[in-house]
Write a protein that holds these residues in place. Structure first.
Motif, PDB file in Angstrom:
ATOM      1  N   ILE A   4       8.468   4.451  -6.501  1.00  0.00           N
ATOM      2  CA  ILE A   4       8.103   4.462  -5.091  1.00  0.00           C
ATOM      3  C   ILE A   4       6.677   3.939  -4.939  1.00  0.00           C
ATOM      4  O   ILE A   4       5.736   4.513  -5.487  1.00  0.00           O
ATOM      5  N   ILE A   5       6.544   2.843  -4.201  1.00  0.00           N
ATOM      6  CA  ILE A   5       5.232   2.223  -3.961  1.00  0.00           C
ATOM      7  C   ILE A   5       4.799   2.582  -2.545  1.00  0.00           C
ATOM      8  O   ILE A   5       5.468   2.224  -1.571  1.00  0.00           O
ATOM      9  N   PHE A   6       3.691   3.277  -2.428  1.00  0.00           N
ATOM     10  CA  PHE A   6       3.166   3.672  -1.130  1.00  0.00           C
ATOM     11  C   PHE A   6       2.085   2.706  -0.655  1.00  0.00           C
ATOM     12  O   PHE A   6       1.217   2.308  -1.438  1.00  0.00           O
ATOM     13  N   ASP A   7       2.145   2.361   0.624  1.00  0.00           N
ATOM     14  CA  ASP A   7       0.979   1.793   1.292  1.00  0.00           C
ATOM     15  C   ASP A   7      -0.016   2.942   1.464  1.00  0.00           C
ATOM     16  O   ASP A   7       0.354   4.116   1.357  1.00  0.00           O
ATOM     17  N   ASP A 150      17.029  -2.103  -7.428  1.00  0.00           N
ATOM     18  CA  ASP A 150      17.866  -1.107  -6.757  1.00  0.00           C
ATOM     19  C   ASP A 150      17.184   0.242  -6.587  1.00  0.00           C
ATOM     20  O   ASP A 150      17.411   0.933  -5.595  1.00  0.00           O
ATOM     21  N   ASN A 151      16.373   0.637  -7.565  1.00  0.00           N
ATOM     22  CA  ASN A 151      15.745   1.959  -7.488  1.00  0.00           C
ATOM     23  C   ASN A 151      14.248   1.867  -7.216  1.00  0.00           C
ATOM     24  O   ASN A 151      13.486   2.778  -7.548  1.00  0.00           O
ATOM     25  N   CYS A 152      13.818   0.766  -6.594  1.00  0.00           N
ATOM     26  CA  CYS A 152      12.409   0.574  -6.259  1.00  0.00           C
ATOM     27  C   CYS A 152      12.265   0.570  -4.738  1.00  0.00           C
ATOM     28  O   CYS A 152      12.957  -0.188  -4.044  1.00  0.00           O
ATOM     29  N   TRP A 153      11.379   1.404  -4.220  1.00  0.00           N
ATOM     30  CA  TRP A 153      11.197   1.560  -2.781  1.00  0.00           C
ATOM     31  C   TRP A 153       9.734   1.343  -2.398  1.00  0.00           C
ATOM     32  O   TRP A 153       8.820   1.750  -3.120  1.00  0.00           O
ATOM     33  N   TYR A 154       9.543   0.706  -1.244  1.00  0.00           N
ATOM     34  CA  TYR A 154       8.197   0.546  -0.706  1.00  0.00           C
ATOM     35  C   TYR A 154       8.108   1.338   0.592  1.00  0.00           C
ATOM     36  O   TYR A 154       9.016   1.269   1.437  1.00  0.00           O
ATOM     37  N   ILE A 155       7.025   2.088   0.756  1.00  0.00           N
ATOM     38  CA  ILE A 155       6.812   2.914   1.947  1.00  0.00           C
ATOM     39  C   ILE A 155       5.610   2.364   2.695  1.00  0.00           C
ATOM     40  O   ILE A 155       4.501   2.339   2.167  1.00  0.00           O
ATOM     41  N   GLY A 156       5.814   1.889   3.933  1.00  0.00           N
ATOM     42  CA  GLY A 156       4.716   1.312   4.691  1.00  0.00           C
ATOM     43  C   GLY A 156       4.846   1.555   6.179  1.00  0.00           C
ATOM     44  O   GLY A 156       5.884   2.015   6.668  1.00  0.00           O
ATOM     45  N   ASP A 157       3.784   1.217   6.902  1.00  0.00           N
ATOM     46  CA  ASP A 157       3.727   1.524   8.337  1.00  0.00           C
ATOM     47  C   ASP A 157       3.532   0.287   9.209  1.00  0.00           C
ATOM     48  O   ASP A 157       3.346   0.417  10.417  1.00  0.00           O
ATOM     49  N   GLU A 158       3.580  -0.914   8.599  1.00  0.00           N
ATOM     50  CA  GLU A 158       3.373  -2.146   9.359  1.00  0.00           C
ATOM     51  C   GLU A 158       4.522  -3.120   9.125  1.00  0.00           C
ATOM     52  O   GLU A 158       5.202  -3.062   8.093  1.00  0.00           O
ATOM     53  N   VAL A 159       4.676  -4.043  10.052  1.00  0.00           N
ATOM     54  CA  VAL A 159       5.745  -5.036   9.904  1.00  0.00           C
ATOM     55  C   VAL A 159       5.507  -5.907   8.677  1.00  0.00           C
ATOM     56  O   VAL A 159       6.461  -6.351   8.031  1.00  0.00           O
ATOM     57  N   ASN A 171      13.876  -2.250  -1.573  1.00  0.00           N
ATOM     58  CA  ASN A 171      14.113  -1.439  -0.376  1.00  0.00           C
ATOM     59  C   ASN A 171      12.793  -1.060   0.280  1.00  0.00           C
ATOM     60  O   ASN A 171      11.765  -0.960  -0.389  1.00  0.00           O
ATOM     61  N   VAL A 172      12.836  -0.817   1.580  1.00  0.00           N
ATOM     62  CA  VAL A 172      11.618  -0.424   2.286  1.00  0.00           C
ATOM     63  C   VAL A 172      11.929   0.629   3.332  1.00  0.00           C
ATOM     64  O   VAL A 172      12.915   0.526   4.071  1.00  0.00           O
ATOM     65  N   ILE A 173      11.085   1.655   3.369  1.00  0.00           N
ATOM     66  CA  ILE A 173      11.162   2.674   4.415  1.00  0.00           C
ATOM     67  C   ILE A 173       9.938   2.498   5.303  1.00  0.00           C
ATOM     68  O   ILE A 173       8.799   2.576   4.830  1.00  0.00           O
ATOM     69  N   GLU A 183       9.292   1.042  17.703  1.00  0.00           N
ATOM     70  CA  GLU A 183      10.038  -0.036  18.347  1.00  0.00           C
ATOM     71  C   GLU A 183       9.807  -1.366  17.637  1.00  0.00           C
ATOM     72  O   GLU A 183      10.755  -2.122  17.388  1.00  0.00           O
ATOM     73  N   LEU A 184       8.557  -1.651  17.302  1.00  0.00           N
ATOM     74  CA  LEU A 184       8.257  -2.912  16.616  1.00  0.00           C
ATOM     75  C   LEU A 184       8.833  -2.910  15.204  1.00  0.00           C
ATOM     76  O   LEU A 184       9.447  -3.891  14.769  1.00  0.00           O
ATOM     77  N   LEU A 185       8.660  -1.824  14.474  1.00  0.00           N
ATOM     78  CA  LEU A 185       9.165  -1.742  13.102  1.00  0.00           C
ATOM     79  C   LEU A 185      10.674  -1.921  13.062  1.00  0.00           C
ATOM     80  O   LEU A 185      11.202  -2.599  12.175  1.00  0.00           O
ATOM     81  N   ASN A 186      11.359  -1.337  14.016  1.00  0.00           N
ATOM     82  CA  ASN A 186      12.820  -1.399  14.038  1.00  0.00           C
ATOM     83  C   ASN A 186      13.331  -2.823  14.198  1.00  0.00           C
ATOM     84  O   ASN A 186      14.401  -3.172  13.694  1.00  0.00           O
ATOM     85  N   ARG A 187      12.563  -3.672  14.864  1.00  0.00           N
ATOM     86  CA  ARG A 187      12.971  -5.062  15.066  1.00  0.00           C
ATOM     87  C   ARG A 187      13.026  -5.844  13.755  1.00  0.00           C
ATOM     88  O   ARG A 187      13.681  -6.882  13.674  1.00  0.00           O
ATOM     89  N   TYR A 188      12.326  -5.356  12.738  1.00  0.00           N
ATOM     90  CA  TYR A 188      12.280  -6.061  11.452  1.00  0.00           C
ATOM     91  C   TYR A 188      13.295  -5.508  10.457  1.00  0.00           C
ATOM     92  O   TYR A 188      13.314  -5.929   9.308  1.00  0.00           O
ATOM     93  N   HIS A 189      14.118  -4.574  10.896  1.00  0.00           N
ATOM     94  CA  HIS A 189      15.265  -4.074  10.129  1.00  0.00           C
ATOM     95  C   HIS A 189      14.907  -3.583   8.726  1.00  0.00           C
ATOM     96  O   HIS A 189      15.400  -4.112   7.718  1.00  0.00           O
ATOM     97  N   PRO A 190      14.051  -2.560   8.640  1.00  0.00           N
ATOM     98  CA  PRO A 190      13.783  -1.974   7.319  1.00  0.00           C
ATOM     99  C   PRO A 190      15.045  -1.292   6.780  1.00  0.00           C
ATOM    100  O   PRO A 190      15.996  -1.034   7.528  1.00  0.00           O
ATOM    101  N   THR A 191      15.048  -0.985   5.493  1.00  0.00           N
ATOM    102  CA  THR A 191      16.186  -0.287   4.894  1.00  0.00           C
ATOM    103  C   THR A 191      16.418   1.054   5.582  1.00  0.00           C
ATOM    104  O   THR A 191      17.558   1.466   5.808  1.00  0.00           O
TER     105      THR A 191
END
Length: 207
Positions: A4-7, A150-159, A171-173, A183-191
């Motif tokens: 898990i990679i965190f911003d 497959d088992n690598c995830w990125y966690i961030g708060d910007e587009v 994958n990205v959360i 609303e803006l984040l959802n437009r970029y279709h994160p995992t």
């Protein structure tokens, strides 16, 4: 177990207001940005927001470099988002591999983690990442640590976090308590999207 990679800024650290203050100082603005304008800017990508604030593209790298130094002097004033330390410790206890990747400096991040008792939980910090270099550094992290996609995830708060993870093939959360709006984040279709650290933990535990 997952990697898990965190911003950092906006995702782990509640540094938005401090960064706005630093921006005022570095650009010599005397007019305080009203809360409604800040909320409007949160609904924009970084470059669009910079354009709205009349920051020229060539000036951005210099502002980031100078901003790191100023933030380093104020790191003690920045708190962790509520629930993040507990989430990080739980993920660590479950055996996940935790990393941080940020445009902030490694020194600033290390000091912050020590102050909030999260230093031992992270394997490595990849700091001072260029504004447009996140995808390249994600690939570097995967290569250096032999991480599958497959088992690598990125966690961030910007587009740009969502875009970087997509370009790097992981994958990205997107978390909604940081810089950009849900609303803006959802437009970029994160995992996936998380509105709270508790929800973030639930998503990661389920996958």
């Amino acid at each position: 177990m997952a990697a898990i990679i965190f911003d950092f800024d906006g995702t782990i650290a509640d540094s938005f207001e401090t960064i706005v203050q630093v921006f005022h100082e570095l650009t010599g603005r005397h007019d305080k940005i009203p809360p409604e304008e800040i909320q409007r800017l949160r609904g924009m990508s970084l470059h669009k927001a910079a354009k709205e604030l009349e920051v020229r593209p060539w000036a951005m790298p210099f502002l980031v470099i100078r901003g790191r130094r100023v933030l380093g002097r104020r790191i003690a004033d920045i708190s962790a988002h509520a629930g993040i330390p507990e989430t990080v410790r739980k993920l660590y206890a479950e055996g996940h591999q935790l990393f941080i990747m940020s445009s902030n400096s490694e020194a600033n991040i290390q000091l912050f983690l020590q102050q909030h008792h999260m230093a031992k939980e992270f394997i490595r910090i990849y700091g001072s990442v260029g504004l447009l270099s996140k995808a390249r550094v994600i690939r570097k992290i995967r290569r250096q640590n032999q991480l599958g996609s497959d088992n690598c995830w990125y966690i961030g708060d910007e587009v740009r976090d969502v875009e970087a993870a997509e370009f790097a093939g992981i994958n990205v959360i997107a978390v909604t308590w940081g810089f950009n709006t849900a609303e803006l984040l959802n437009r970029y279709h994160p995992t996936a999207m998380a509105d709270t650290p508790k929800e973030l933990l639930s998503i990661l535990e389920n996958v």
